[in-house]
Design an enzyme around this catalytic site. Structure first.
Site, short mmCIF file in Angstrom:
data_model
loop_
_atom_site.label_atom_id
_atom_site.label_comp_id
_atom_site.label_asym_id
_atom_site.label_seq_id
_atom_site.Cartn_x
_atom_site.Cartn_y
_atom_site.Cartn_z
N ASP A 36 119.34 30.14 47.72
CA ASP A 36 119.65 29.13 47.33
C ASP A 36 120.94 28.33 48.25
O ASP A 36 120.41 28.05 49.43
CB ASP A 36 121.52 30.13 46.71
CG ASP A 36 121.76 29.49 45.62
OD1 ASP A 36 122.41 28.22 45.60
OD2 ASP A 36 121.89 30.32 44.59
N ASP A 62 116.01 25.87 48.45
CA ASP A 62 116.00 24.73 47.87
C ASP A 62 115.03 24.77 47.04
O ASP A 62 113.71 24.35 47.78
CB ASP A 62 116.17 22.74 48.55
CG ASP A 62 116.27 22.43 47.25
OD1 ASP A 62 115.83 22.35 46.45
OD2 ASP A 62 116.79 20.96 47.20
N VAL A 63 114.92 25.46 45.76
CA VAL A 63 113.27 25.53 45.21
C VAL A 63 112.47 24.45 44.94
O VAL A 63 111.31 25.14 44.35
CB VAL A 63 114.17 26.51 43.51
CG1 VAL A 63 114.59 27.77 44.42
CG2 VAL A 63 114.10 25.33 42.69
N TYR A 154 115.50 19.86 29.92
CA TYR A 154 115.55 21.00 30.03
C TYR A 154 114.75 22.19 29.20
O TYR A 154 114.30 23.36 29.80
CB TYR A 154 117.16 21.24 29.85
CG TYR A 154 117.99 23.23 30.05
CD1 TYR A 154 117.88 23.54 30.89
CD2 TYR A 154 117.60 24.58 28.32
CE1 TYR A 154 118.47 25.00 31.82
CE2 TYR A 154 118.67 25.48 29.31
CZ TYR A 154 118.50 25.78 30.42
OH TYR A 154 118.55 27.27 30.64
N THR A 189 128.88 31.69 31.94
CA THR A 189 128.69 31.64 33.85
C THR A 189 128.78 29.79 33.92
O THR A 189 129.30 29.19 32.64
CB THR A 189 127.04 31.80 34.71
OG1 THR A 189 126.62 30.37 33.70
CG2 THR A 189 126.49 32.73 34.04
N1 LIG Z 1 124.37 30.92 31.48
C1 LIG Z 1 123.46 30.13 30.35
O1 LIG Z 1 123.58 30.52 29.82
C2 LIG Z 1 121.89 30.36 30.30
C3 LIG Z 1 121.25 30.14 29.29
C4 LIG Z 1 119.63 30.88 29.50
C5 LIG Z 1 119.19 30.02 30.43
N2 LIG Z 1 119.79 29.64 31.52
C6 LIG Z 1 119.05 30.45 32.76
O2 LIG Z 1 119.73 30.91 33.42
C7 LIG Z 1 119.29 30.53 35.73
C8 LIG Z 1 120.64 30.58 35.79
O3 LIG Z 1 121.85 30.33 35.74
P1 LIG Z 1 123.29 30.29 35.79
O4 LIG Z 1 123.78 30.77 33.84
O5 LIG Z 1 123.65 31.31 36.52
O6 LIG Z 1 123.92 29.54 36.69
P2 LIG Z 1 124.46 29.20 36.94
O7 LIG Z 1 125.00 27.09 37.30
O8 LIG Z 1 125.60 29.82 37.94
O9 LIG Z 1 123.36 29.59 38.52
C9 LIG Z 1 122.20 28.62 39.05
C10 LIG Z 1 121.83 28.92 41.25
O10 LIG Z 1 120.56 28.30 40.90
C11 LIG Z 1 121.28 27.78 42.12
N3 LIG Z 1 120.38 25.81 42.13
C12 LIG Z 1 120.66 24.89 41.70
N4 LIG Z 1 119.65 24.37 41.37
C13 LIG Z 1 118.98 25.25 42.98
C14 LIG Z 1 118.31 25.17 43.72
N5 LIG Z 1 117.17 23.21 43.79
N6 LIG Z 1 117.20 25.27 45.03
C15 LIG Z 1 118.28 26.89 44.82
N7 LIG Z 1 119.24 27.18 44.04
C16 LIG Z 1 119.42 26.32 43.32
C17 LIG Z 1 123.16 27.34 41.77
O11 LIG Z 1 123.62 27.18 42.69
C18 LIG Z 1 123.81 28.07 41.50
O12 LIG Z 1 123.23 29.71 42.73
C19 LIG Z 1 118.63 29.42 35.10
O13 LIG Z 1 117.91 29.26 35.30
C20 LIG Z 1 119.52 29.22 33.95
O14 LIG Z 1 118.60 27.81 33.10
C21 LIG Z 1 121.56 30.32 31.27
#
Ligand SMILES: NC(=O)c1ccc[n+]([C@@H]2O[C@H](COP(=O)([O-])OP(=O)(O)OC[C@H]3O[C@@H](n4cnc5c(N)ncnc54)[C@H](O)[C@@H]3O)[C@@H](O)[C@H]2O)c1
Length: 249
Positions: A36, A62-63, A154, A189
């Site tokens: 992360d 950083d992905v 997105y 989240t």
């Molecule tokens: N929360 C929702 O409602 C939801 C719905 C559908 C899909 N998702 C997907 O689930 C996944 C996780 O989301 P979440 O809800 O836990 O969000 P979140 O923001 O709590 O967590 C996302 C994580 O990704 C990390 N991140 C962001 N950019 C990054 C980068 N460039 N390199 C490495 N790490 C990076 C952040 O630091 C964070 O720890 C995401 O792919 C999101 O699109 C979430």
């Protein structure tokens, strides 16, 4: 334990859904690497997993940066000996509509959500081949299955993840490497919190969900656990919505 003997690398594992996946995988016997950009949070999660008797490593990742993926995979194999599971979970959200989206915002979202998944898969696959197989779990979204009233980049990025997953399944099945995507609905989240603070938006979001509630990170983690484990050994190329029934109606 359902992941005994397996090594998993989880991007975006410092908080939210990725954190829940890292903790659950560790409880089920996996060695986990948390990658992360949030270093303090990621270190803390790894430490807490270790303190609870699990085995965890934090790497700054950083992905969007290929070199950082190379280092994350290498660090995982050096510490734990192999790589069996990759969870491409890191993601960012922007809600601008198509005509409101700048080129910079488009590139930023596609960079993290689509290029990040491609780069992770690219660098994990050679190690999975060496291990005799593996499982790639890609975090897409309901927005990667159907059109979303909010956001442009997105949904496009999550649609890209859906098809990249199927291409990966098609190309690497012969190496016993499986690839599947998870499509969460709204999950409590940090990513979703700003929208849920608006009572109107929360209300209309709930109306579209047969189960009538927002989901939890744990409920997504259980889906990832199934897809990561050998219980899903004949499952590849599928899309698994975990969304309270949202895309069923
Ligand atoms: N929360 C929702 O409602 C939801 C719905 C559908 C899909 N998702 C997907 O689930 C996944 C996780 O989301 P979440 O809800 O836990 O969000 P979140 O923001 O709590 O967590 C996302 C994580 O990704 C990390 N991140 C962001 N950019 C990054 C980068 N460039 N390199 C490495 N790490 C990076 C952040 O630091 C964070 O720890 C995401 O792919 C999101 O699109 C979430």
């Amino acid at each position: 334990m359902r992941l005994e003997g397996k090594v998993a690398l989880i991007s975006g594992g410092a908080r939210g859904i990725g954190e829940a996946i890292a903790r659950l995988f560790a409880r089920e016997g996996a060695c986990v690497t948390i990658g992360d950009i949030l270093e303090d949070e990621g270190q803390r999660v790894a430490r807490e997993i270790d303190d609870a008797g699990g085995r965890a490593l934090f790497v700054r990742l950083d992905v969007t940066v290929e070199e950082e993926w190379r280092r994350a995979v290498q660090a995982t194999v050096e510490r734990f000996g192999q790589l069996n599971v990759l969870v491409n979970n890191a993601g960012i959200y922007r809600k601008e509509l198509v005509d409101e989206t700048s080129v910079e915002a488009w590139d930023e979202v596609m960079g993290v959500n689509a290029r990040g998944v491609f780069l992770g898969s690219k660098h994990a696959i050679p190690e999975m081949k060496k291990a005799g197989g593996g499982s790639i779990v890609n975090m897409s979204s309901g927005a990667g299955l159907v059109g979303n009233p909010n956001g442009a980049a997105y949904g496009a990025s999550k649609g890209a993840v859906r098809i990249l997953t199927k291409a990966t399944a098609a190309q690497y099945g012969k190496y016993s490497i499986r690839a599947n995507s998870i499509h969460p609905g709204p999950i409590e989240t940090a990513m979703l919190r700003p929208q849920l603070l608006d009572p109107g938006a929360r209300e209309s979001s709930l109306e579209a969900i047969p189960l009538g509630r927002i989901g939890t990170p744990q409920e997504i983690a259980y889906g990832a656990l199934y897809l990561a484990s050998d219980e899903s050994s004949y499952v590849t190329g599928v899309e698994l919505p975990i969304d309270g029934g949202r895309v069923a109606i």
